[in-house]
Design an enzyme around this catalytic site. Structure first.
Site, PDB file in Angstrom:
ATOM      1  N   GLU A 218      37.943  50.804  35.346  1.00  0.00           N
ATOM      2  CA  GLU A 218      38.978  51.831  35.533  1.00  0.00           C
ATOM      3  C   GLU A 218      39.384  52.480  34.202  1.00  0.00           C
ATOM      4  O   GLU A 218      39.632  53.686  34.156  1.00  0.00           O
ATOM      5  CB  GLU A 218      40.205  51.224  36.210  1.00  0.00           C
ATOM      6  CG  GLU A 218      39.959  50.914  37.674  1.00  0.00           C
ATOM      7  CD  GLU A 218      41.222  50.456  38.383  1.00  0.00           C
ATOM      8  OE1 GLU A 218      42.133  51.269  38.572  1.00  0.00           O
ATOM      9  OE2 GLU A 218      41.295  49.260  38.737  1.00  0.00           O
TER      10      GLU A 218
ATOM     11  N   HIS B  35      23.028  29.520  39.154  1.00  0.00           N
ATOM     12  CA  HIS B  35      22.213  29.354  40.353  1.00  0.00           C
ATOM     13  C   HIS B  35      21.628  30.666  40.850  1.00  0.00           C
ATOM     14  O   HIS B  35      21.024  30.705  41.912  1.00  0.00           O
ATOM     15  CB  HIS B  35      23.047  28.698  41.459  1.00  0.00           C
ATOM     16  CG  HIS B  35      23.516  27.330  41.070  1.00  0.00           C
ATOM     17  ND1 HIS B  35      22.788  26.189  41.304  1.00  0.00           N
ATOM     18  CD2 HIS B  35      24.623  26.929  40.391  1.00  0.00           C
ATOM     19  CE1 HIS B  35      23.442  25.140  40.824  1.00  0.00           C
ATOM     20  NE2 HIS B  35      24.554  25.574  40.260  1.00  0.00           N
TER      21      HIS B  35
ATOM     22  N   LYS C  55      41.604  58.309  47.774  1.00  0.00           N
ATOM     23  CA  LYS C  55      42.879  58.168  48.491  1.00  0.00           C
ATOM     24  C   LYS C  55      43.286  59.505  49.100  1.00  0.00           C
ATOM     25  O   LYS C  55      43.776  59.560  50.227  1.00  0.00           O
ATOM     26  CB  LYS C  55      43.966  57.665  47.536  1.00  0.00           C
ATOM     27  CG  LYS C  55      43.741  56.221  47.102  1.00  0.00           C
ATOM     28  CD  LYS C  55      44.869  55.717  46.226  1.00  0.00           C
ATOM     29  CE  LYS C  55      44.611  54.289  45.788  1.00  0.00           C
ATOM     30  NZ  LYS C  55      45.641  53.714  44.954  1.00  0.00           N
TER      31      LYS C  55
HETATM   32  O1  PA5 Z   1      44.686  50.191  39.050  1.00  0.00           O
HETATM   33  C1  PA5 Z   1      44.725  51.031  39.927  1.00  0.00           C
HETATM   34  O2  PA5 Z   1      45.222  52.160  39.767  1.00  0.00           O
HETATM   35  C2  PA5 Z   1      44.165  50.708  41.304  1.00  0.00           C
HETATM   36  O3  PA5 Z   1      43.295  49.625  41.235  1.00  0.00           O
HETATM   37  C3  PA5 Z   1      45.324  50.452  42.271  1.00  0.00           C
HETATM   38  O4  PA5 Z   1      45.993  49.277  41.904  1.00  0.00           O
HETATM   39  C4  PA5 Z   1      44.819  50.331  43.723  1.00  0.00           C
HETATM   40  O5  PA5 Z   1      44.205  51.519  44.106  1.00  0.00           O
HETATM   41  C5  PA5 Z   1      45.939  50.024  44.696  1.00  0.00           C
HETATM   42  O6  PA5 Z   1      47.036  50.860  44.505  1.00  0.00           O
HETATM   43  P1  PA5 Z   1      48.486  50.201  44.405  1.00  0.00           P
HETATM   44  O7  PA5 Z   1      48.409  49.265  43.251  1.00  0.00           O
HETATM   45  O8  PA5 Z   1      49.415  51.322  44.152  1.00  0.00           O
HETATM   46  O9  PA5 Z   1      48.698  49.512  45.696  1.00  0.00           O
END
Ligand code: PA5
Length: 357
Positions: free
Chosen positions: A234, A250, A342
């Protein structure tokens, strides 16, 4: 890019992610004080299901791993829609979504309500907060304005508090105090002002360089390896692999024989006091990967308690992913693909938050 050039970092890091990361100790201290409203009134459950996705599930992983060796109450981390069949009335569901808009988490809470499973919500707002208000569920209200993966403290500490309130003690006050000391010390040594030769996170990011990182933990640090992978993906938009010893012995170890291994960099997440079987396997992995891999590095957990150790490794990984992003001249903050998924699925739109002042 020179990782010691603070002005160059500021040009790429346009959302001031470095400040948010540097403030993690403060965030953790603030989060430790947060409580659910109305208060949690659940006697010790037989099972805890922690529901969350992405950054909001990472805290759950950490707590479930902490609990695994010492607690009789199993803690399941559920990433997905609905709830596992095992979540009945004697369970407790802790639903974490930083934004509160994550469809999977909302769906899990709806199933819990239908099954009459007690729920605690942890969120900064959105549909989850609205659902909690409508059904008078205990809810920990988080301050908004961060990216979920950078709200690690806000997600971990209220969950720890919620578990304690339900009679499930995952870490003692002493462990928590120690963890806070450990991350405070780390914050002083991992930020941009600490030059590369003294900065473990910069050195690890440079060691990985342009190669694909494969992060391996042990039986307990394996979940942290997964968090390193997701932070690298990310923040640095860099594909990464996560696994754990002994399981990787393994299967995945075969990959490290071929010519492609030169394009890979292994990072081994270690801790003092790991079982001797695991320590020997790490030694063996290092010996066997060394000649063919692009590189092999080790990162050691800090602290005495399991909670401090896991948190310290996660925090180190956050900084490594930050510097890996800088080396790719990538702003770690926005996640446009994830946001687009999303949006297309019809999740309520939200402005890309900026770091809070
Ligand atoms: O780090 C991020 O932005 C994502 O991995 C979010 O955590 C994920 O999409 C879920 O969203 P939220 O944390 O708002 O529930």
């Amino acid at each position: 890019m020179m990782l010691d050039d603070v002005q160059a970092l500021a040009r790429v890091d346009q959302h001031d992610t470095r400040r948010v990361l540097a403030e993690l100790p403060r965030q953790c201290r603030q989060a430790r004080e947060l409580r659910a409203t109305p208060p949690i009134a659940v006697a010790r459950p037989r099972l805890v299901v922690m529901v969350g996705m992405g950054g909001s599930a990472a805290g759950a992983d950490l707590l479930a791993t902490c609990a695994a060796e010492t607690l009789e109450v199993p803690i399941l981390v559920h990433r997905g829609y609905g709830l596992p069949a095992a979540a009945g009335r004697e369970a407790l569901v802790i639903a974490s979504s930083y934004s509160g808009e994550t469809a999977e988490v909302v769906s899990a809470v709806e199933v819990a309500l239908a099954r009459r499973v007690p729920v605690v919500a942890i969120t900064s707002g959105g549909a989850l907060s609205a659902l909690a208000t409508r059904h008078q569920l205990p809810c920990v209200a988080l301050p908004p304005g961060l990216m979920p993966r950078m709200a690690l403290g806000l997600l971990v500490f209220p969950a720890l508090g919620a578990l304690a309130a339900a009679g499930v003690a995952v870490a003692s006050d002493r462990d928590v105090d120690e963890a806070l000391e450990v991350v405070t010390t780390q914050a002083a040594h991992l930020g941009p002002d600490t030059l590369t030769d003294k900065n473990e996170a910069k050195r690890l990011a440079l060691a990985i360089g342009q190669r694909l990182p494969a992060v391996y933990g042990g039986p307990l640090t394996g979940t942290v390896a997964y968090r390193w992978k997701t932070d690298l993906e990310e923040n640095a938009k860099l594909l990464a692999v996560a696994g754990a010893v002994p399981e990787m012995n393994h299967n995945e170890i075969e990959v490290w024989r071929g010519a492609g291994a030169r394009q890979l960099h292994a990072v081994l997440l270690r801790e003092d006091g790991e079982p001797s079987e695991i320590a020997s396997r790490f030694t063996l992995v290092r010996e066997m990967l060394g000649p063919t891999a692009g590189g092999v590095s080790e990162a050691w957990a800090r602290g005495r308690s399991r909670f401090a150790r896991l948190l310290s490794l996660v925090y180190l990984g956050q900084w490594v992913s930050y510097y890996a992003a800088m080396l790719r001249e990538t702003d770690p903050w926005p996640v446009p693909m994830l946001t687009e998924v999303k949006r297309r699925l019809g999740a309520p739109g939200r402005e890309q938050p900026r770091a809070s002042p």
